[in-house]
Design a protein around this motif. Structure first.
Motif, PDB file in Angstrom:
ATOM      1  N   TYR A 137       2.446  -0.861 -10.948  1.00  0.00           N
ATOM      2  CA  TYR A 137       1.455  -0.745 -12.012  1.00  0.00           C
ATOM      3  C   TYR A 137       0.029  -0.529 -11.525  1.00  0.00           C
ATOM      4  CZ  TYR A 137       5.248  -2.519 -14.884  1.00  0.00           C
ATOM      5  OH  TYR A 137       6.450  -2.660 -15.517  1.00  0.00           O
ATOM      6  N   GLU A 138      -0.220  -0.805 -10.264  1.00  0.00           N
ATOM      7  CA  GLU A 138      -1.606  -0.837  -9.805  1.00  0.00           C
ATOM      8  C   GLU A 138      -2.347   0.484  -9.971  1.00  0.00           C
ATOM      9  OE1 GLU A 138      -4.274  -2.437  -6.064  1.00  0.00           O
ATOM     10  OE2 GLU A 138      -2.097  -2.403  -5.935  1.00  0.00           O
ATOM     11  N   SER A 145      -0.104 -10.876  -5.051  1.00  0.00           N
ATOM     12  CA  SER A 145       0.691 -11.219  -6.231  1.00  0.00           C
ATOM     13  C   SER A 145      -0.073 -11.090  -7.543  1.00  0.00           C
ATOM     14  CB  SER A 145       1.220 -12.659  -6.108  1.00  0.00           C
ATOM     15  OG  SER A 145       2.071 -12.794  -5.000  1.00  0.00           O
ATOM     16  N   TYR A 146      -1.325 -10.602  -7.499  1.00  0.00           N
ATOM     17  CA  TYR A 146      -2.141 -10.577  -8.712  1.00  0.00           C
ATOM     18  C   TYR A 146      -3.006  -9.318  -8.819  1.00  0.00           C
ATOM     19  CZ  TYR A 146      -1.077 -15.559  -9.178  1.00  0.00           C
ATOM     20  OH  TYR A 146      -0.430 -16.765  -9.303  1.00  0.00           O
ATOM     21  N   ILE A 147      -3.128  -8.816 -10.048  1.00  0.00           N
ATOM     22  CA  ILE A 147      -4.129  -7.810 -10.412  1.00  0.00           C
ATOM     23  C   ILE A 147      -4.961  -8.418 -11.530  1.00  0.00           C
ATOM     24  CG2 ILE A 147      -4.561  -5.517 -11.381  1.00  0.00           C
ATOM     25  CD1 ILE A 147      -1.843  -4.645 -10.292  1.00  0.00           C
ATOM     26  N   LEU A 172      -1.786   2.815 -11.935  1.00  0.00           N
ATOM     27  CA  LEU A 172      -1.776   3.307 -13.310  1.00  0.00           C
ATOM     28  C   LEU A 172      -2.739   2.558 -14.219  1.00  0.00           C
ATOM     29  CD1 LEU A 172       2.073   3.725 -13.569  1.00  0.00           C
ATOM     30  CD2 LEU A 172       0.393   5.541 -13.323  1.00  0.00           C
ATOM     31  N   LEU A 173      -3.352   1.508 -13.712  1.00  0.00           N
ATOM     32  CA  LEU A 173      -4.363   0.784 -14.480  1.00  0.00           C
ATOM     33  C   LEU A 173      -5.737   1.328 -14.088  1.00  0.00           C
ATOM     34  CD1 LEU A 173      -2.955  -2.838 -14.238  1.00  0.00           C
ATOM     35  CD2 LEU A 173      -2.931  -1.339 -16.235  1.00  0.00           C
ATOM     36  N   ALA A 174      -6.561   1.550 -15.068  1.00  0.00           N
ATOM     37  CA  ALA A 174      -7.835   2.233 -14.846  1.00  0.00           C
ATOM     38  C   ALA A 174      -8.789   1.402 -14.001  1.00  0.00           C
ATOM     39  CB  ALA A 174      -8.482   2.566 -16.191  1.00  0.00           C
ATOM     40  N   SER A 175      -9.379   2.019 -13.001  1.00  0.00           N
ATOM     41  CA  SER A 175     -10.431   1.373 -12.230  1.00  0.00           C
ATOM     42  C   SER A 175     -11.771   1.756 -12.868  1.00  0.00           C
ATOM     43  CB  SER A 175     -10.372   1.854 -10.779  1.00  0.00           C
ATOM     44  OG  SER A 175     -10.517   3.257 -10.718  1.00  0.00           O
ATOM     45  N   PRO A 176     -12.871   1.078 -12.585  1.00  0.00           N
ATOM     46  CA  PRO A 176     -13.023   0.052 -11.557  1.00  0.00           C
ATOM     47  C   PRO A 176     -12.737  -1.364 -12.042  1.00  0.00           C
ATOM     48  CG  PRO A 176     -15.158   0.536 -12.496  1.00  0.00           C
ATOM     49  CD  PRO A 176     -14.169   1.414 -13.220  1.00  0.00           C
ATOM     50  N   PHE A 177     -12.239  -1.521 -13.261  1.00  0.00           N
ATOM     51  CA  PHE A 177     -12.104  -2.866 -13.815  1.00  0.00           C
ATOM     52  C   PHE A 177     -10.899  -3.625 -13.297  1.00  0.00           C
ATOM     53  CE2 PHE A 177     -14.511  -0.476 -17.064  1.00  0.00           C
ATOM     54  CZ  PHE A 177     -15.668  -1.233 -17.042  1.00  0.00           C
ATOM     55  N   PHE A 178      -9.816  -2.929 -12.959  1.00  0.00           N
ATOM     56  CA  PHE A 178      -8.636  -3.627 -12.473  1.00  0.00           C
ATOM     57  C   PHE A 178      -8.666  -3.693 -10.950  1.00  0.00           C
ATOM     58  CE2 PHE A 178      -7.394  -2.450 -16.717  1.00  0.00           C
ATOM     59  CZ  PHE A 178      -6.765  -3.601 -17.161  1.00  0.00           C
ATOM     60  N   ALA A 189       0.826  -1.210   0.000  1.00  0.00           N
ATOM     61  CA  ALA A 189       0.000   0.000   0.000  1.00  0.00           C
ATOM     62  C   ALA A 189       0.858   1.256   0.000  1.00  0.00           C
ATOM     63  CB  ALA A 189      -0.931  -0.009   1.219  1.00  0.00           C
ATOM     64  N   VAL A 190       1.921   1.259   0.787  1.00  0.00           N
ATOM     65  CA  VAL A 190       2.820   2.418   0.824  1.00  0.00           C
ATOM     66  C   VAL A 190       3.515   2.594  -0.523  1.00  0.00           C
ATOM     67  CG1 VAL A 190       4.893   3.382   1.887  1.00  0.00           C
ATOM     68  CG2 VAL A 190       3.151   2.311   3.315  1.00  0.00           C
ATOM     69  N   ASP A 191       3.913   1.488  -1.140  1.00  0.00           N
ATOM     70  CA  ASP A 191       4.525   1.568  -2.475  1.00  0.00           C
ATOM     71  C   ASP A 191       3.558   2.183  -3.482  1.00  0.00           C
ATOM     72  OD1 ASP A 191       6.944   0.545  -1.706  1.00  0.00           O
ATOM     73  OD2 ASP A 191       6.493  -1.510  -2.306  1.00  0.00           O
ATOM     74  N   LYS A 192       2.287   1.767  -3.413  1.00  0.00           N
ATOM     75  CA  LYS A 192       1.277   2.328  -4.329  1.00  0.00           C
ATOM     76  C   LYS A 192       1.091   3.819  -4.073  1.00  0.00           C
ATOM     77  CE  LYS A 192      -1.841  -0.791  -3.284  1.00  0.00           C
ATOM     78  NZ  LYS A 192      -3.177  -1.416  -3.220  1.00  0.00           N
TER      79      LYS A 192
END
Length: 246
Positions: free
Chosen positions: A185-186, A200-202, A188-194, A111-114
């Protein structure tokens, strides 16, 4: 270096989270602790604070009440709470993450990395979104050891952490190894789909075909892929899945 505010009405919880962050997160250089909303609001007014760690239940108030005062627009928000039922409200408040107590150190570090990745938005990013094409599709550029790959975001089935690298699984059985960690990458990927289904997974919920609890909690995706869903993320995963399917 970044600064952080911890808002929790329980002093032991404030000190415990402060200790974890101070020990494990070297990118955080300054901490401010508050037990109520007036104190938190004053600290935010008097100091430049980058990341907010907010509890939900604050006696007669909630962490969301602080945001209603116009606070949090320029900070990265991370909720840390024992109440999982507010996760959708946190997403609507544009929270970076929603952590459940007792705190899992790996989830906290991610979370801190994000959050710091979000705050570094003016610096070169490992994934760059390109303007929408004539077909309305959003594209991404993923850097790898031999250069970069450009593809439509909608083609991503899921992304998997592979040590310090990230594997993108695309439609058509295509796999791309990116030269950055998954947490980069989290945001930077558009929500709400990702959706971060597991540390370990998105997964791309547009490719969700079903769910199974037969052999652990599992998201069933297009092209026969099965991706784990952590126990902590299960409730939110099921709620988002129903919402997208309605």
């Amino acid at each position: 270096m970044f600064s952080a505010l911890i808002l929790d009405d329980e002093a032991p919880a404030r000190k415990f989270l402060h200790g974890l962050l101070a020990e494990h997160c070297t990118q955080l250089s300054a901490f401010f602790l508050a037990g109520d909303i007036p104190t938190a609001a004053r600290l935010l007014q008097e100091n430049e604070i980058d990341i907010l760690f907010l509890d939900v239940n604050l006696g007669t108030e909630t962490g969301f009440d602080l945001l209603q005062q116009g606070t949090g627009r320029h900070q990265a928000l991370i909720f840390v709470t024992a109440h999982e039922e507010f996760s959708l409200k946190a997403i609507k408040a544009r929270a970076i993450d929603y952590l459940l107590k007792p705190i899992d150190i790996d989830e906290l570090l991610l979370a801190v990395d994000k959050a710091t990745g979000f705050l570094k938005s003016t610096r070169p990013a490992p994934v760059a979104q390109t303007p929408a094409s004539d077909t309305g599709k959003q594209q991404v550029i993923v850097n790898h050891d031999d250069g970069f790959e450009l593809f439509d975001q909608s083609r991503i089935l899921f992304a998997e952490a592979e040590g310090s690298y990230t594997a993108f699984y695309l439609e058509g059985a295509q796999k791309i190894i990116a030269s950055r960690q998954l947490g980069s990458y989290e945001t930077l990927l558009a929500s709400p789909f990702f959706f971060r289904s597991h540390k370990s997974y998105i997964i791309n919920l547009r490719h969700l075909k079903g769910y199974s609890s037969k052999n652990g909690y599992t998201a069933l995706l297009s092209e026969g892929y099965e991706v784990p869903v952590s126990r902590r993320k299960l409730s939110l995963f099921l709620e988002l899945s129903k919402k997208l399917g309605s």
